[in-house]
Design a protein around this motif. Structure first.
Motif, PDB file in Angstrom:
ATOM      1  N   GLY A 264      43.272  49.723  22.752  1.00 43.95           N
ATOM      2  CA  GLY A 264      43.546  48.770  23.828  1.00 43.95           C
ATOM      3  C   GLY A 264      42.324  48.595  24.713  1.00 43.95           C
ATOM      4  O   GLY A 264      41.269  49.193  24.482  1.00 43.95           O
ATOM      5  N   HIS A 265      42.474  47.764  25.735  1.00 42.67           N
ATOM      6  CA  HIS A 265      41.382  47.523  26.680  1.00 42.67           C
ATOM      7  C   HIS A 265      41.865  47.755  28.100  1.00 42.67           C
ATOM      8  O   HIS A 265      43.047  47.582  28.400  1.00 42.67           O
ATOM      9  CB  HIS A 265      40.839  46.105  26.532  1.00 42.67           C
ATOM     10  N   LEU A 266      40.904  48.078  28.960  1.00 44.17           N
ATOM     11  CA  LEU A 266      41.226  48.329  30.366  1.00 44.17           C
ATOM     12  C   LEU A 266      41.957  47.135  30.992  1.00 44.17           C
ATOM     13  O   LEU A 266      42.881  47.314  31.780  1.00 44.17           O
ATOM     14  CB  LEU A 266      39.938  48.640  31.136  1.00 44.17           C
ATOM     15  N   GLY A 267      41.544  45.941  30.627  1.00 43.77           N
ATOM     16  CA  GLY A 267      42.170  44.750  31.192  1.00 43.77           C
ATOM     17  C   GLY A 267      43.646  44.616  30.869  1.00 43.77           C
ATOM     18  O   GLY A 267      44.391  43.938  31.590  1.00 43.77           O
ATOM     19  N   ASP A 268      44.088  45.257  29.789  1.00 39.87           N
ATOM     20  CA  ASP A 268      45.506  45.195  29.413  1.00 39.87           C
ATOM     21  C   ASP A 268      46.379  45.803  30.511  1.00 39.87           C
ATOM     22  O   ASP A 268      47.519  45.376  30.725  1.00 39.87           O
ATOM     23  CB  ASP A 268      45.762  45.965  28.111  1.00 39.87           C
ATOM     24  N   ILE A 269      45.834  46.834  31.177  1.00 39.59           N
ATOM     25  CA  ILE A 269      46.614  47.550  32.197  1.00 39.59           C
ATOM     26  C   ILE A 269      46.865  46.650  33.398  1.00 39.59           C
ATOM     27  O   ILE A 269      48.009  46.472  33.828  1.00 39.59           O
ATOM     28  CB  ILE A 269      45.861  48.840  32.613  1.00 39.59           C
ATOM     29  N   GLY A 270      45.783  46.064  33.915  1.00 38.64           N
ATOM     30  CA  GLY A 270      45.937  45.184  35.063  1.00 38.64           C
ATOM     31  C   GLY A 270      46.786  43.960  34.754  1.00 38.64           C
ATOM     32  O   GLY A 270      47.582  43.513  35.590  1.00 38.64           O
ATOM     33  N   ALA A 271      46.620  43.442  33.537  1.00 34.83           N
ATOM     34  CA  ALA A 271      47.412  42.273  33.147  1.00 34.83           C
ATOM     35  C   ALA A 271      48.899  42.605  33.122  1.00 34.83           C
ATOM     36  O   ALA A 271      49.737  41.807  33.558  1.00 34.83           O
ATOM     37  CB  ALA A 271      46.953  41.770  31.779  1.00 34.83           C
ATOM     38  N   ALA A 272      49.215  43.810  32.629  1.00 28.52           N
ATOM     39  CA  ALA A 272      50.622  44.224  32.558  1.00 28.52           C
ATOM     40  C   ALA A 272      51.218  44.388  33.951  1.00 28.52           C
ATOM     41  O   ALA A 272      52.347  43.944  34.221  1.00 28.52           O
ATOM     42  CB  ALA A 272      50.737  45.535  31.775  1.00 28.52           C
ATOM     43  N   VAL A 273      50.454  45.010  34.850  1.00 28.92           N
ATOM     44  CA  VAL A 273      50.940  45.187  36.226  1.00 28.92           C
ATOM     45  C   VAL A 273      51.148  43.819  36.882  1.00 28.92           C
ATOM     46  O   VAL A 273      52.209  43.521  37.438  1.00 28.92           O
ATOM     47  CB  VAL A 273      49.949  46.021  37.060  1.00 28.92           C
ATOM     48  N   ASP A 274      50.133  42.985  36.779  1.00 25.91           N
ATOM     49  CA  ASP A 274      50.163  41.702  37.500  1.00 25.91           C
ATOM     50  C   ASP A 274      51.280  40.796  37.011  1.00 25.91           C
ATOM     51  O   ASP A 274      51.909  40.095  37.810  1.00 25.91           O
ATOM     52  CB  ASP A 274      48.810  41.000  37.344  1.00 25.91           C
ATOM     53  N   SER A 275      51.555  40.826  35.705  1.00 29.39           N
ATOM     54  CA  SER A 275      52.596  39.926  35.202  1.00 29.39           C
ATOM     55  C   SER A 275      53.947  40.284  35.810  1.00 29.39           C
ATOM     56  O   SER A 275      54.732  39.396  36.172  1.00 29.39           O
ATOM     57  CB  SER A 275      52.654  39.951  33.675  1.00 29.39           C
ATOM     58  N   ILE A 276      54.212  41.568  35.977  1.00 26.36           N
ATOM     59  CA  ILE A 276      55.503  41.997  36.534  1.00 26.36           C
ATOM     60  C   ILE A 276      55.554  41.782  38.042  1.00 26.36           C
ATOM     61  O   ILE A 276      56.544  41.280  38.585  1.00 26.36           O
ATOM     62  CB  ILE A 276      55.767  43.471  36.162  1.00 26.36           C
ATOM     63  N   VAL A 277      54.473  42.119  38.722  1.00 26.26           N
ATOM     64  CA  VAL A 277      54.447  41.978  40.190  1.00 26.26           C
ATOM     65  C   VAL A 277      54.545  40.495  40.579  1.00 26.26           C
ATOM     66  O   VAL A 277      55.312  40.113  41.472  1.00 26.26           O
ATOM     67  CB  VAL A 277      53.167  42.613  40.766  1.00 26.26           C
ATOM     68  N   SER A 278      53.778  39.662  39.889  1.00 32.89           N
ATOM     69  CA  SER A 278      53.776  38.229  40.209  1.00 32.89           C
ATOM     70  C   SER A 278      55.122  37.592  39.895  1.00 32.89           C
ATOM     71  O   SER A 278      55.634  36.786  40.684  1.00 32.89           O
ATOM     72  CB  SER A 278      52.675  37.512  39.428  1.00 32.89           C
ATOM     73  N   ALA A 279      55.704  37.954  38.736  1.00 30.59           N
ATOM     74  CA  ALA A 279      56.993  37.365  38.353  1.00 30.59           C
ATOM     75  C   ALA A 279      58.076  37.705  39.376  1.00 30.59           C
ATOM     76  O   ALA A 279      59.000  36.918  39.604  1.00 30.59           O
ATOM     77  CB  ALA A 279      57.403  37.853  36.968  1.00 30.59           C
ATOM     78  N   ALA A 280      57.948  38.875  40.015  1.00 26.70           N
ATOM     79  CA  ALA A 280      58.941  39.293  41.005  1.00 26.70           C
ATOM     80  C   ALA A 280      58.673  38.682  42.381  1.00 26.70           C
ATOM     81  O   ALA A 280      59.479  38.834  43.307  1.00 26.70           O
ATOM     82  CB  ALA A 280      58.962  40.817  41.105  1.00 26.70           C
ATOM     83  N   GLY A 281      57.520  38.006  42.535  1.00 24.11           N
ATOM     84  CA  GLY A 281      57.209  37.350  43.806  1.00 24.11           C
ATOM     85  C   GLY A 281      56.579  38.251  44.843  1.00 24.11           C
ATOM     86  O   GLY A 281      56.516  37.896  46.021  1.00 24.11           O
ATOM     87  N   TYR A 282      56.093  39.418  44.408  1.00 28.85           N
ATOM     88  CA  TYR A 282      55.461  40.352  45.340  1.00 28.85           C
ATOM     89  C   TYR A 282      53.944  40.186  45.344  1.00 28.85           C
ATOM     90  O   TYR A 282      53.359  39.648  44.414  1.00 28.85           O
ATOM     91  CB  TYR A 282      55.809  41.798  44.967  1.00 28.85           C
ATOM     92  N   GLY A 283      53.307  40.701  46.389  1.00 28.36           N
ATOM     93  CA  GLY A 283      51.862  40.721  46.473  1.00 28.36           C
ATOM     94  C   GLY A 283      51.321  42.078  46.060  1.00 28.36           C
ATOM     95  O   GLY A 283      52.070  43.027  45.805  1.00 28.36           O
ATOM     96  N   SER A 284      49.986  42.147  45.995  1.00 25.98           N
ATOM     97  CA  SER A 284      49.305  43.390  45.636  1.00 25.98           C
ATOM     98  C   SER A 284      47.901  43.322  46.216  1.00 25.98           C
ATOM     99  O   SER A 284      47.210  42.320  46.049  1.00 25.98           O
ATOM    100  CB  SER A 284      49.253  43.519  44.112  1.00 25.98           C
TER     101      SER A 284
END
Ligand code: MG
Ligand code: MG
Length: 255
Positions: free
Chosen positions: A147-167
Protein backbone atom coordinates in the motif's frame (compact mmCIF):
# COMPACT_ATOMS: atom_id res chain seq x y z
CA UNK A 1 5.18 17.75 14.25
CA UNK A 2 5.69 17.79 10.49
CA UNK A 3 8.45 15.72 8.98
CA UNK A 4 9.23 14.68 5.43
CA UNK A 5 10.67 11.45 4.07
CA UNK A 6 10.44 9.31 0.95
CA UNK A 7 10.91 5.93 2.61
CA UNK A 8 9.65 4.67 5.94
CA UNK A 9 11.84 2.81 8.44
CA UNK A 10 11.09 -0.88 8.93
CA UNK A 11 11.34 -2.52 12.34
CA UNK A 12 13.13 -5.76 13.11
CA UNK A 13 11.50 -8.57 15.09
CA UNK A 14 13.58 -7.64 18.13
CA UNK A 15 12.53 -4.00 17.94
CA UNK A 16 8.92 -5.04 17.49
CA UNK A 17 9.08 -7.12 20.65
CA UNK A 18 9.72 -3.90 22.59
CA UNK A 19 7.15 -1.93 20.61
CA UNK A 20 4.48 -4.56 21.32
CA UNK A 21 5.34 -4.34 25.03
CA UNK A 22 5.09 -0.54 24.96
CA UNK A 23 1.79 -0.79 23.08
CA UNK A 24 0.35 -3.14 25.67
CA UNK A 25 1.21 -0.65 28.42
CA UNK A 26 -0.62 2.09 26.51
CA UNK A 27 -3.64 -0.19 26.15
CA UNK A 28 -3.57 -0.86 29.89
CA UNK A 29 -3.45 2.87 30.58
CA UNK A 30 -6.54 3.28 28.41
CA UNK A 31 -8.36 0.47 30.22
CA UNK A 32 -7.57 1.93 33.63
CA UNK A 33 -8.80 5.35 32.59
CA UNK A 34 -12.00 4.01 31.03
CA UNK A 35 -12.69 2.14 34.28
CA UNK A 36 -12.77 5.31 36.41
CA UNK A 37 -13.91 8.06 34.01
CA UNK A 38 -17.27 9.14 35.41
CA UNK A 39 -18.99 12.30 36.72
CA UNK A 40 -17.13 13.83 39.66
CA UNK A 41 -13.68 12.56 38.66
CA UNK A 42 -11.00 15.13 37.79
CA UNK A 43 -8.84 14.87 34.69
CA UNK A 44 -5.83 14.92 37.03
CA UNK A 45 -7.11 11.70 38.63
CA UNK A 46 -7.08 10.08 35.17
CA UNK A 47 -3.45 11.11 34.80
CA UNK A 48 -2.61 9.61 38.19
CA UNK A 49 -4.16 6.27 37.24
CA UNK A 50 -2.15 6.26 34.01
CA UNK A 51 1.05 6.98 35.96
CA UNK A 52 0.32 4.00 38.21
CA UNK A 53 0.17 1.72 35.15
CA UNK A 54 3.49 3.06 33.87
CA UNK A 55 5.13 2.41 37.24
CA UNK A 56 3.64 -1.06 37.54
CA UNK A 57 4.97 -2.02 34.09
CA UNK A 58 8.40 -0.37 34.51
CA UNK A 59 7.60 1.87 31.58
CA UNK A 60 8.28 5.58 31.17
CA UNK A 61 6.15 8.30 29.67
CA UNK A 62 6.84 9.87 26.29
CA UNK A 63 4.35 12.66 27.07
CA UNK A 64 5.75 13.86 30.43
CA UNK A 65 8.36 16.52 29.71
CA UNK A 66 7.76 16.49 25.94
CA UNK A 67 8.55 20.14 25.09
CA UNK A 68 7.71 20.68 28.77
CA UNK A 69 4.31 18.92 28.81
CA UNK A 70 3.46 18.39 32.50
CA UNK A 71 1.51 15.10 32.46
CA UNK A 72 1.53 11.51 31.14
CA UNK A 73 -1.83 11.89 29.37
CA UNK A 74 -3.54 14.54 27.32
CA UNK A 75 -7.14 14.97 28.51
CA UNK A 76 -9.19 17.05 26.08
CA UNK A 77 -12.81 17.78 27.02
CA UNK A 78 -15.64 18.78 24.65
CA UNK A 79 -14.42 21.55 22.30
CA UNK A 80 -10.82 20.65 23.20
CA UNK A 81 -9.46 18.58 20.31
CA UNK A 82 -5.99 17.53 21.49
CA UNK A 83 -3.23 18.35 24.02
CA UNK A 84 -5.50 19.22 26.95
CA UNK A 85 -3.56 19.36 30.23
CA UNK A 86 -4.96 17.26 33.10
CA UNK A 87 -5.97 19.35 36.09
CA UNK A 88 -8.76 20.11 38.54
CA UNK A 89 -11.52 20.05 35.92
CA UNK A 90 -14.29 17.77 37.16
CA UNK A 91 -15.96 15.53 34.58
CA UNK A 92 -19.69 15.96 34.11
CA UNK A 93 -22.37 13.73 32.59
CA UNK A 94 -22.37 14.22 28.83
CA UNK A 95 -18.79 15.47 28.57
CA UNK A 96 -16.89 14.13 25.58
CA UNK A 97 -13.35 13.40 26.71
CA UNK A 98 -10.44 12.41 24.49
CA UNK A 99 -7.51 10.71 26.17
CA UNK A 100 -4.15 10.45 24.41
CA UNK A 101 -1.16 8.79 26.04
CA UNK A 102 1.95 6.78 25.36
CA UNK A 103 4.64 4.64 26.92
CA UNK A 104 8.30 3.75 26.39
CA UNK A 105 9.74 0.26 26.98
CA UNK A 106 13.48 -0.25 26.46
CA UNK A 107 13.61 2.92 24.38
CA UNK A 108 10.71 1.97 22.08
CA UNK A 109 7.47 3.92 21.93
CA UNK A 110 3.71 3.35 21.79
CA UNK A 111 1.03 6.03 21.34
CA UNK A 112 -2.77 5.80 21.23
CA UNK A 113 -5.92 7.80 21.93
CA UNK A 114 -9.65 7.25 22.42
CA UNK A 115 -12.76 9.34 22.99
CA UNK A 116 -15.74 8.58 25.21
CA UNK A 117 -18.87 10.31 26.44
CA UNK A 118 -19.21 10.41 30.21
CA UNK A 119 -22.12 8.49 31.77
CA UNK A 120 -24.69 8.93 29.01
CA UNK A 121 -25.32 8.50 25.29
CA UNK A 122 -26.19 11.63 23.35
CA UNK A 123 -26.87 10.70 19.69
CA UNK A 124 -24.90 13.59 18.18
CA UNK A 125 -21.92 12.96 20.47
CA UNK A 126 -22.00 9.22 19.87
CA UNK A 127 -22.10 9.77 16.11
CA UNK A 128 -18.96 11.93 16.31
CA UNK A 129 -17.12 9.34 18.41
CA UNK A 130 -18.16 6.35 16.31
CA UNK A 131 -17.20 8.21 13.13
CA UNK A 132 -13.72 8.85 14.56
CA UNK A 133 -13.45 5.14 15.38
CA UNK A 134 -14.71 4.16 11.92
CA UNK A 135 -12.20 6.49 10.27
CA UNK A 136 -9.40 4.93 12.34
CA UNK A 137 -10.58 1.40 11.49
CA UNK A 138 -10.71 2.24 7.78
CA UNK A 139 -7.22 3.74 7.95
CA UNK A 140 -5.84 0.72 9.80
CA UNK A 141 -7.15 -1.54 7.01
CA UNK A 142 -4.80 0.33 4.62
CA UNK A 143 -1.76 -0.86 6.61
CA UNK A 144 -0.89 -3.66 4.17
CA UNK A 145 2.31 -4.58 2.34
CA UNK A 146 2.37 -2.78 -1.01
CA UNK A 147 0.00 0.00 0.00
CA UNK A 148 0.92 3.68 0.05
CA UNK A 149 0.94 6.31 2.75
CA UNK A 150 -1.68 8.29 0.85
CA UNK A 151 -4.14 5.41 1.20
CA UNK A 152 -4.37 6.12 4.93
CA UNK A 153 -5.28 9.78 4.62
CA UNK A 154 -7.68 9.04 1.79
CA UNK A 155 -9.48 6.46 3.92
CA UNK A 156 -9.80 8.83 6.88
CA UNK A 157 -10.93 11.77 4.77
CA UNK A 158 -13.58 9.84 2.86
CA UNK A 159 -15.32 8.85 6.11
CA UNK A 160 -14.90 12.18 7.89
CA UNK A 161 -16.08 14.20 4.88
CA UNK A 162 -19.04 11.91 4.17
CA UNK A 163 -20.19 12.40 7.77
CA UNK A 164 -19.97 16.20 7.41
CA UNK A 165 -17.24 16.69 10.00
CA UNK A 166 -14.08 18.77 9.80
CA UNK A 167 -10.48 17.82 10.51
CA UNK A 168 -7.54 20.12 11.30
CA UNK A 169 -4.88 20.45 8.62
CA UNK A 170 -2.03 21.26 11.04
CA UNK A 171 -2.17 18.10 13.16
CA UNK A 172 -1.65 14.53 12.02
CA UNK A 173 -0.27 11.09 12.82
CA UNK A 174 3.37 10.06 12.49
CA UNK A 175 5.98 7.39 12.27
CA UNK A 176 6.94 5.98 15.66
CA UNK A 177 9.81 3.91 17.01
CA UNK A 178 12.81 5.13 19.01
CA UNK A 179 11.01 8.47 19.26
CA UNK A 180 7.30 9.15 19.59
CA UNK A 181 7.30 11.38 16.51
CA UNK A 182 9.30 10.12 13.56
CA UNK A 183 8.98 10.41 9.81
CA UNK A 184 6.69 10.36 7.98
CA UNK A 185 3.71 12.59 8.72
CA UNK A 186 0.53 10.53 8.54
CA UNK A 187 -1.98 13.06 7.28
CA UNK A 188 -5.72 12.69 7.71
CA UNK A 189 -6.22 13.44 4.03
CA UNK A 190 -4.39 12.07 1.03
CA UNK A 191 -4.50 10.49 -2.38
CA UNK A 192 -4.81 6.77 -2.85
CA UNK A 193 -1.69 5.22 -4.41
CA UNK A 194 0.49 8.25 -3.59
CA UNK A 195 3.34 8.67 -1.14
CA UNK A 196 5.92 6.27 0.32
CA UNK A 197 5.34 2.52 0.14
CA UNK A 198 3.91 0.65 3.11
CA UNK A 199 6.02 -2.46 3.64
CA UNK A 200 6.23 -5.25 6.20
CA UNK A 201 7.81 -3.82 9.37
CA UNK A 202 6.48 -0.28 8.94
CA UNK A 203 4.89 1.12 12.12
CA UNK A 204 2.75 4.25 12.09
CA UNK A 205 0.64 6.12 14.63
CA UNK A 206 -2.64 6.86 12.83
CA UNK A 207 -4.88 9.45 14.46
CA UNK A 208 -8.05 10.90 12.95
CA UNK A 209 -9.13 14.13 14.69
CA UNK A 210 -12.72 15.18 14.06
CA UNK A 211 -14.43 18.55 14.45
CA UNK A 212 -18.17 18.26 14.95
CA UNK A 213 -19.05 21.63 13.46
CA UNK A 214 -17.71 20.62 10.05
CA UNK A 215 -15.01 23.26 9.64
CA UNK A 216 -11.27 22.58 9.91
CA UNK A 217 -10.22 25.55 12.04
CA UNK A 218 -8.63 25.15 15.45
CA UNK A 219 -7.10 27.54 17.98
CA UNK A 220 -4.33 26.96 20.51
CA UNK A 221 -5.13 28.34 23.96
CA UNK A 222 -2.85 30.63 25.97
CA UNK A 223 -1.59 27.66 28.01
CA UNK A 224 0.53 26.86 24.95
CA UNK A 225 -0.95 23.37 24.63
CA UNK A 226 -4.71 22.96 24.48
CA UNK A 227 -6.06 22.94 20.93
CA UNK A 228 -9.76 23.78 20.69
CA UNK A 229 -12.22 23.92 17.80
CA UNK A 230 -12.52 27.50 16.50
CA UNK A 231 -16.32 27.26 16.38
CA UNK A 232 -16.62 25.73 19.86
CA UNK A 233 -18.12 22.50 18.50
CA UNK A 234 -17.26 19.10 19.98
CA UNK A 235 -14.12 17.27 18.91
CA UNK A 236 -13.12 13.60 18.94
CA UNK A 237 -9.77 11.84 18.57
CA UNK A 238 -8.89 8.18 17.99
CA UNK A 239 -5.41 6.72 17.54
CA UNK A 240 -3.55 3.43 17.37
CA UNK A 241 0.06 2.45 16.75
CA UNK A 242 -0.14 -0.03 13.87
CA UNK A 243 2.34 -2.45 12.25
CA UNK A 244 2.29 -3.80 8.68
CA UNK A 245 2.72 -7.60 8.84
CA UNK A 246 2.75 -10.17 6.01
CA UNK A 247 -0.80 -11.01 7.10
CA UNK A 248 -2.09 -7.44 7.25
CA UNK A 249 -2.30 -4.78 9.94
CA UNK A 250 -1.44 -5.50 13.58
CA UNK A 251 -2.60 -3.00 16.18
CA UNK A 252 0.18 -2.73 18.77
CA UNK A 253 -1.73 -0.55 21.24
CA UNK A 254 -4.45 -3.09 22.01
CA UNK A 255 -4.56 -5.90 24.57
MG1 MG B 1 -1.17 10.20 20.69
MG1 MG C 1 0.36 10.36 18.05
Amino acid sequence: MRLRGSTISRRTDDQLRHMRAAGRVVAEMHESIRAIARPGVTTLRLDTVAREVLQRRNATSNFLGYHGFPAVICASVNEELVHGIPGDRVLDEGDLISIDCGAIINGWHGDAAFSIEIATSTPSTQRLITTAEAALDAAIRQMVDGGHLGDIGAAVDSIVSAAGYGSPTDYCGHGIGRAMHEEPDVENRGRRGKGPLLEVGVVLAIEPMLIGGGRNDVVELDDGWTVVTADGSLAAHAEHTVLVTPNGPEILTRL
